[in-house]
Structure formats: structure tokens, C-alpha cells
Design a protein around this motif. Sequence first.
Motif, mmCIF file in Angstrom:
data_model
loop_
_atom_site.group_PDB
_atom_site.id
_atom_site.type_symbol
_atom_site.label_atom_id
_atom_site.label_comp_id
_atom_site.label_asym_id
_atom_site.label_seq_id
_atom_site.Cartn_x
_atom_site.Cartn_y
_atom_site.Cartn_z
ATOM 1 N N THR A 1 0.763 -1.153 0.111
ATOM 2 C CA THR A 1 0.013 0.103 -0.178
ATOM 3 C C THR A 1 0.871 1.120 0.052
ATOM 4 O OG1 THR A 1 -1.668 -1.393 1.285
ATOM 5 C CG2 THR A 1 -1.991 1.106 1.193
ATOM 6 N N ASP A 2 2.162 1.114 0.545
ATOM 7 C CA ASP A 2 3.005 2.212 0.223
ATOM 8 C C ASP A 2 3.143 2.818 -0.943
ATOM 9 O OD1 ASP A 2 3.264 2.006 3.246
ATOM 10 O OD2 ASP A 2 5.168 1.069 3.287
ATOM 11 N N VAL A 3 3.377 1.625 -1.769
ATOM 12 C CA VAL A 3 3.809 2.224 -3.223
ATOM 13 C C VAL A 3 2.317 2.691 -3.925
ATOM 14 C CG1 VAL A 3 4.680 1.416 -5.477
ATOM 15 C CG2 VAL A 3 5.601 0.556 -3.378
ATOM 16 N N LEU A 4 1.363 1.760 -3.603
ATOM 17 C CA LEU A 4 0.015 2.000 -4.190
ATOM 18 C C LEU A 4 -0.437 3.744 -4.083
ATOM 19 C CD1 LEU A 4 -2.372 0.782 -5.793
ATOM 20 C CD2 LEU A 4 -3.332 0.509 -3.450
ATOM 21 N N PHE A 5 -0.468 4.001 -2.635
ATOM 22 C CA PHE A 5 -0.601 5.434 -2.284
ATOM 23 C C PHE A 5 0.117 6.358 -3.019
ATOM 24 C CE2 PHE A 5 -3.694 4.089 1.474
ATOM 25 C CZ PHE A 5 -4.513 3.653 0.420
ATOM 26 N N THR A 6 1.591 6.321 -3.052
ATOM 27 C CA THR A 6 2.336 7.020 -3.447
ATOM 28 C C THR A 6 2.098 7.293 -4.809
ATOM 29 O OG1 THR A 6 4.214 6.571 -1.795
ATOM 30 C CG2 THR A 6 4.904 7.537 -3.808
ATOM 31 N N ALA A 7 2.004 6.041 -5.740
ATOM 32 C CA ALA A 7 1.640 6.125 -7.079
ATOM 33 C C ALA A 7 0.250 6.958 -7.464
ATOM 34 C CB ALA A 7 1.815 4.792 -7.694
ATOM 35 N N ALA A 8 -0.537 6.698 -6.526
ATOM 36 C CA ALA A 8 -1.781 7.202 -6.850
ATOM 37 C C ALA A 8 -1.734 8.685 -6.901
ATOM 38 C CB ALA A 8 -2.961 6.833 -5.735
ATOM 39 N N THR A 9 -1.258 9.477 -5.920
ATOM 40 C CA THR A 9 -1.027 10.891 -5.955
ATOM 41 C C THR A 9 -0.392 11.422 -7.041
ATOM 42 O OG1 THR A 9 0.949 10.472 -4.444
ATOM 43 C CG2 THR A 9 -1.022 10.906 -3.420
ATOM 44 N N GLU A 10 0.725 10.667 -7.557
ATOM 45 C CA GLU A 10 1.466 11.191 -8.729
ATOM 46 C C GLU A 10 0.448 11.089 -9.876
ATOM 47 O OE1 GLU A 10 5.838 11.157 -10.665
ATOM 48 O OE2 GLU A 10 5.523 10.831 -8.299
ATOM 49 N N PHE A 11 -0.184 9.980 -9.962
ATOM 50 C CA PHE A 11 -0.957 9.618 -11.247
ATOM 51 C C PHE A 11 -2.091 10.641 -11.236
ATOM 52 C CE2 PHE A 11 0.241 4.829 -11.265
ATOM 53 C CZ PHE A 11 1.513 5.214 -11.644
ATOM 54 N N LYS A 12 -2.641 11.078 -9.954
ATOM 55 C CA LYS A 12 -3.679 12.064 -10.138
ATOM 56 C C LYS A 12 -3.090 13.386 -10.787
ATOM 57 C CE LYS A 12 -6.557 14.877 -7.126
ATOM 58 N NZ LYS A 12 -6.857 15.202 -5.686
ATOM 59 N N GLU A 13 -1.813 13.952 -10.684
ATOM 60 C CA GLU A 13 -1.143 14.982 -11.426
ATOM 61 C C GLU A 13 -0.822 14.849 -12.685
ATOM 62 O OE1 GLU A 13 -0.797 17.646 -9.638
ATOM 63 O OE2 GLU A 13 -1.739 16.751 -7.977
ATOM 64 N N TRP A 14 -0.514 13.574 -13.073
ATOM 65 C CA TRP A 14 -0.557 13.145 -14.540
ATOM 66 C C TRP A 14 -1.748 13.348 -15.231
ATOM 67 C CZ3 TRP A 14 2.870 7.956 -14.766
ATOM 68 C CH2 TRP A 14 4.099 8.189 -14.224
ATOM 69 N N ARG A 15 -3.019 12.938 -14.525
ATOM 70 C CA ARG A 15 -4.166 13.083 -15.120
ATOM 71 C C ARG A 15 -4.469 14.406 -15.357
ATOM 72 N NH1 ARG A 15 -9.463 13.796 -13.186
ATOM 73 N NH2 ARG A 15 -8.570 13.359 -10.940
ATOM 74 N N LYS A 16 -4.016 15.283 -14.422
ATOM 75 C CA LYS A 16 -4.352 16.709 -14.489
ATOM 76 C C LYS A 16 -3.594 17.283 -15.998
ATOM 77 C CE LYS A 16 -5.208 17.799 -9.835
ATOM 78 N NZ LYS A 16 -4.881 18.644 -8.582
ATOM 79 N N GLU A 17 -2.437 16.678 -16.121
ATOM 80 C CA GLU A 17 -1.570 17.022 -17.404
ATOM 81 C C GLU A 17 -1.997 16.240 -18.461
ATOM 82 O OE1 GLU A 17 2.273 16.279 -16.196
ATOM 83 O OE2 GLU A 17 2.250 17.643 -14.418
ATOM 84 N N GLY A 18 -3.201 15.565 -18.445
ATOM 85 C CA GLY A 18 -3.458 14.893 -19.676
ATOM 86 C C GLY A 18 -2.940 13.712 -19.908
ATOM 87 N N LYS A 19 -1.925 13.044 -18.961
ATOM 88 C CA LYS A 19 -1.292 11.851 -19.190
ATOM 89 C C LYS A 19 -1.945 10.920 -18.466
ATOM 90 C CE LYS A 19 2.598 13.720 -17.648
ATOM 91 N NZ LYS A 19 4.054 13.430 -17.115
ATOM 92 N N MET A 20 -1.897 9.423 -18.860
ATOM 93 C CA MET A 20 -2.511 8.496 -18.235
ATOM 94 C C MET A 20 -1.466 7.157 -17.985
ATOM 95 S SD MET A 20 -5.942 9.085 -18.064
ATOM 96 C CE MET A 20 -6.823 7.346 -18.152
ATOM 97 N N TRP A 21 -1.501 6.512 -16.975
ATOM 98 C CA TRP A 21 -0.672 5.597 -16.480
ATOM 99 C C TRP A 21 -0.814 4.275 -17.517
ATOM 100 C CZ3 TRP A 21 -1.322 0.870 -13.808
ATOM 101 C CH2 TRP A 21 -0.211 -0.153 -13.663
ATOM 102 N N ASN A 22 0.348 4.010 -18.068
ATOM 103 C CA ASN A 22 0.247 2.875 -18.866
ATOM 104 C C ASN A 22 0.993 1.710 -18.183
ATOM 105 O OD1 ASN A 22 0.742 0.882 -21.042
ATOM 106 N ND2 ASN A 22 0.812 2.509 -22.551
ATOM 107 N N GLU A 23 0.182 0.642 -17.889
ATOM 108 C CA GLU A 23 0.838 -0.517 -17.324
ATOM 109 C C GLU A 23 2.072 -1.292 -18.030
ATOM 110 O OE1 GLU A 23 -0.273 -5.021 -15.577
ATOM 111 O OE2 GLU A 23 -1.622 -3.868 -16.951
ATOM 112 N N GLY A 24 1.784 -1.101 -19.284
ATOM 113 C CA GLY A 24 2.881 -2.054 -20.340
ATOM 114 C C GLY A 24 4.157 -1.236 -20.158
ATOM 115 N N ALA A 25 4.088 0.056 -20.189
ATOM 116 C CA ALA A 25 5.342 0.903 -20.269
ATOM 117 C C ALA A 25 5.785 1.229 -18.829
ATOM 118 C CB ALA A 25 4.920 2.127 -20.857
#
Length: 414
Positions: free
Chosen positions: A386-410
Amino acid sequence: MNRMLKKWNRISLVKQIMIGLIIGIILALTIPETAGFVVIFGSLFVGALKAIAPVLVLFLVMSAIAQHKKGQQTNMKSVILLYLLGTFLASLIAVIGSFLFPVKITLVNGAEGLAAPGGVIEVLQTLLLNVVDNPFKALYNANFISILAWAILFGLALKNANDTTKTMIANFAEAISQIVRWVIKFAPLGIMGLVFESISTNGLGSLLGYGMLLGVLIGCMLFVAFVVNPLIVFGMIRQNPYPLVFKCIKESGITAFFTRSSASNIPVNMRLCENLGLNRDQYSVSIPLGATINMAGAAVTITVLTLAAVHTLEIQVDLPTAVILSILAAVSACGASGVAGGSLLLIPLACNLFGIPADIAMQVVGVGFIIGVLQDSFETALNSSTDVLFTAATEFKEWRKEGKMWNEGAGESS
């Protein structure tokens, strides 16, 4: 031999770990007499992780703070809020699960000679005193809350240092990170040794008498991992959270399950954050912080075992008291890293809320030690992943604001 090594290196680390896990199970069931030879791999792996983790945290955090430029965005407030929210919700789920499936237990001894803290204030006081521990002593004892505090202070003090000094610190941090990568390469052998030791020495026979209790305990943790946490993450990133959830469990939770140590799993989590393309300035602080205060698994353990004692003694519990228990368990769990014995020795605090005498509460702790083989493994896996999960979630939220999405494959944004 070279061809075999090249083929082995082309396999992903997760698949390598699964192969090691399967081999460990087969060896434990077929030739348990080889214990001394196989177990050494697990001991060496955990020992290496425990040895490098404190130094890694010190230099990574110090370097990140020293080189942080004014105006650069960090999401630490959001990460801390998620840690606290996740821990509270885990405790609440444990309350609901314990009322839906009430469990009565046979109280046992087994915690003689152990002293539980006298109250939440004492737990928090211990935690605060650990913050100001001698830095060299903290490194030796792997006191991560103190290491984190000193690393932040050193980093702030070095913000005005010349570029040569900052570069040297950054080079040390990178060198230690490289050592961590070398250590993690041996994870398949380490997991093989750990699973072999667990099966060949502990077995599962002694746990059968507490099957119902383990069912509620593990069921609550799995519900948090696969339902509650994904809902929290979805609220942050607004896309399917399960690819990220499964990745964190596979690459962090499995290792944590067998090492049974959030501290040992810090290097593993750092590497996973790097693979996800996260901001090093953030995860170098949030991951060691999570290892000390993000304790959803501990909150579940405290709550379920306390309510098992309540049901055994046929104490009536109303809704407000149950909510207070959730808050108490969450606060106590956050301070678990400052108490010798971890979450189990915090059970008497929660029992005190219902007027359960200390001698009976310590018998509940004894039950906790009996089921500790599985309880501690699942608890650590939930906490650490969960440490990694929540750390990643907060950053991916910022990526979403910038129009980027997390890509599991990459493994990063697209």
C-alpha cells in the motif's frame, strides 16, 4: 551456462520470484532435511535488505531534500492523508467483519514477560522519542522514523551547500541504489529459502484450531487490498485501479509476505517506484514514511483480535464504541513501529476500551503469537504494498491533470 543465465535474465523478476517460491515449496515437502542449505539463502537475502535499507533511506532522502528546488511540486500532504485514511478505513472494515462473523477464541498464555504500553499517549511518546534518537544508533538499530527525521534535517541544512557537495551526496545515493539492485537480483533465491523455512519449520497444523479467527483476519485484509484500496485509488486517478493494485501486490506484497518486515521491503518498494516512473524526490520520502505510519494491516490485527476477546467474554458493544475502537486502532497502528512487538502488543490498549483486564488481554496477545506466522505475513504484505500504491496514486492524479495516463505495459505515463 552463459546461455542459461541470459535466458534467466530475460525472465521478469516477478516470474523469477514465483519460480523460486514454487521450488521452495517442493523442497520443503520432499526433502526437508536440507533445511540448513536452503534456509541460508533466505537469511542472506533478508539480512542484506535489512543492512542496506537504513543507509539507502538516509542518503536518498537527504539527497532529495538538498537538491529540491523552490517551486517544485510535491504531493506529500496527499500521500500522508491517504496513509491515514487507508489505516482508519482498514480498522473500520475489521469492525464490520468482526460483527458480521463474530469469533470466540480459546484464550491461552504465551505472552508472559512482555509489557504492553500503558496507553496511546505512551505509544505516541515512544514514537516521538524515537524521532530524536542518536543518528548513528538509529542506523544501527534500523530506527526508520529517526533516520527519516535526521535525513530531512541534513537535507535542509545542505540546501545551500555548493553543487560539488550536492553532487557527491547524489552519487552516494545512486551507488547505494545500485547495490540495492544487485541485492534484489537474488530475490528468487531469497524467497525460495524463506518459503522453505516457513513450511518446514512452522507448518500449518497448529493454526487449524484458529481457522475462523484467521479467516476473519485475512478476509478483512484481502477486502482492504482488493476493494477498499482500489476504490481510494480510483477516486484519485479516475481510471481502472486494478492493474496498479495487482502490480504493487505482485512486486511488493509477495516479497513483503515472506520477509515479514516493512523495513526490509523498503528497497523493493523504491525499485518498484522507479520502475513506475515516479518522482524520486517524492517516493524517497514517502516510502520510508509509509513503513512507519501506513499500517492498515496492523489496524486490522488490533481490531479483529480485540473484538474476538469482546465476543468471547460476551461484552455488548454499541455503534459509537465501535467507531471509537476504529479510531483508537488506527492511531495505535500508526505508532506500532515505535513499540517492540509491533501490532500484537497494542491489543491490550484496545482491550482497555472495553474494560478487559490486562491479564486476559495478554492471553489474547498469546493467541496472536500462535497465528503470527500467517497474520504477520499478510499484515506486512498489505502494509508495504500500500505504501507504493498510495504514493503512485497521488502522482498519477497529477499526471491526469496534465492529460497523461498511466500505462501498465510501459510502467509509466503515456
